[in-house]
Design a protein around this motif. Structure first.
Motif, PDB file in Angstrom:
ATOM      1  N   LEU B  56       0.816  -1.216   0.000  1.00 23.16           N
ATOM      2  CA  LEU B  56       0.000   0.000   0.000  1.00 23.16           C
ATOM      3  C   LEU B  56       0.845   1.259   0.000  1.00 23.16           C
ATOM      4  O   LEU B  56       0.327   2.351  -0.173  1.00 23.16           O
ATOM      5  N   HIS B  57       2.135   1.125   0.224  1.00 25.24           N
ATOM      6  CA  HIS B  57       3.043   2.265   0.350  1.00 25.24           C
ATOM      7  C   HIS B  57       2.547   3.250   1.406  1.00 25.24           C
ATOM      8  O   HIS B  57       2.468   4.451   1.173  1.00 25.24           O
ATOM      9  N   ALA B  58       2.200   2.700   2.546  1.00 26.52           N
ATOM     10  CA  ALA B  58       1.668   3.548   3.610  1.00 26.52           C
ATOM     11  C   ALA B  58       2.706   4.542   4.096  1.00 26.52           C
ATOM     12  O   ALA B  58       2.384   5.694   4.395  1.00 26.52           O
ATOM     13  N   GLN B  60       5.187   6.009   2.430  1.00 23.77           N
ATOM     14  CA  GLN B  60       5.402   7.153   1.538  1.00 23.77           C
ATOM     15  C   GLN B  60       4.168   8.045   1.481  1.00 23.77           C
ATOM     16  O   GLN B  60       4.287   9.275   1.409  1.00 23.77           O
TER      17      GLN B  60
END
Lengths: 186, 148
Positions: B56-58, B60
């Motif tokens: 999910l690229h939480a 970034q």
């Protein structure tokens, strides 16, 4: 000793850092030095200019961590606008050009003690916790603009929109706070 | 890359900002130190996001949100500092002690000898911060009004 053998078997060297690690270390030293000068210099405008160096160094660290989009956002927003705002603030509050003797308050030794104690404790904890952890940077770029945009607009749309409303409210609040009263002039 | 490199750098930057917040006297320099602390947090978020390979690229996404909130914070903070400067003639956080407890047994704190401090404390409780009559900016507007 057994962990050392295991680590050596996995291909990560203790004493043979990669090029990315060396670059990260050098940029990190420069960044930390600029940050220290930012909080210790007696010339207020120089503090803002050294803050540019520190924030730019952090942008380079983002690039080394393959987070390209964050790096350019950092350059645009921090170096481009936040530091300019801070410089405007310094000018508008008639900050003295040159050395100002009262840049530091009287509780400087206490602040130094607190900061050094916090740094020692946190460095000890962090190094002890992540002693055997490596980031694998070879498996593709993690933060390119395509990847960031896809995750941002696929999974994080609602916080993004809420944040835009917050930003608008903050800017309107700043304008309302900083303008002069109209009814005084009549 | 060893994860300890970005983590240790973030710790050092955070503690540098902590020192600046505690030791600086000018409010704008305090805001600069707060920016350093926020950047240390951002570096941690990016490093752990890249390490965990979050789908999910939480990390970034949260870094982008932190940068936006920091921009909002610096706008509001600078507006408040400018307002305080316009009303009080100073932006030193040491001198803004209207809410401080009165010193015990009538002894005078050492900073009270300054004229700007005296001007700041001469504001009675009836005068709000918006209509304090004794600041330089107000005198400037009054002079401009007289010439107009």
């Amino acid at each position: 000793m057994s962990t050392a053998v295991q680590l050596a078997a996995t291909g990560h060297g203790f004493l043979s850092p990669t090029g990315v690690e060396i670059a990260f270390l050098l940029v990190g030293i420069a960044t930390f030095g600029a940050a220290v000068i930012t909080v210790t210099t007696k010339q207020l405008v120089h503090a803002a200019l050294w803050l540019v160096v520190a924030l730019g160094g952090i942008a380079v660290e983002y690039l080394l961590l393959t987070a390209e989009f964050i790096a350019w956002v950092q350059v645009l927003i921090y170096v481009g606008s936040v530091v300019v705002l801070l410089l405007f603030g310094l000018m508008l509050t008639k900050a003295p050009i040159g050395r100002s003797p009262d840049a530091d308050s009287g509780n400087r030794p206490a602040a130094l003690a607190v900061a050094v104690a916090a740094a020692a404790a946190l460095v000890w904890v962090v190094v002890d916790a992540f002693r055997a952890t490596w980031i694998d940077l070879d498996k593709g770029v993690q933060g390119s603009t395509a990847v960031s945009g896809e995750s941002l607009f696929r999974y994080w749309v609602l916080p993004f929109e809420a944040l835009s409303v917050l930003l608008l409210a903050a800017l309107v609040g700043a304008i309302v706070l900083s303008r002069k009263k109209v009814e005084e002039k009549r | 890359m060893h994860l300890a490199y970005p983590a240790v750098l973030a710790v050092l930057l955070f503690c540098t900002g902590l020192y600046g917040v505690l030791a600086r006297r000018n409010a704008i320099l305090v805001l600069m130190s707060v920016e350093l602390m926020l950047n240390a947090v951002n570096l941690n978020l990016v490093a752990f996001d890249v390490w965990l390979r979050d789908t999910l690229h939480a990390g970034q996404a949260l870094t982008l949100f932190t940068i936006a909130i920091a921009a909002a914070e610096i706008g509001i903070g600078l507006a408040i500092v400018l307002l305080v400067y316009r009303n009080r003639g100073t932006s030193d956080v040491d001198r803004l002690r209207d809410l401080a407890d009165p010193p015990p047994s009538g002894q005078v704190p050492p900073d009270d000898s300054d004229d700007s401090m005296a001007a700041a404390t001469d504001n009675g409780p009836g005068n709000g911060p918006g209509n304090g009559p004794d600041d330089r900016a107000d005198q400037g507007t009054r002079a401009r009004r007289q010439t107009a």
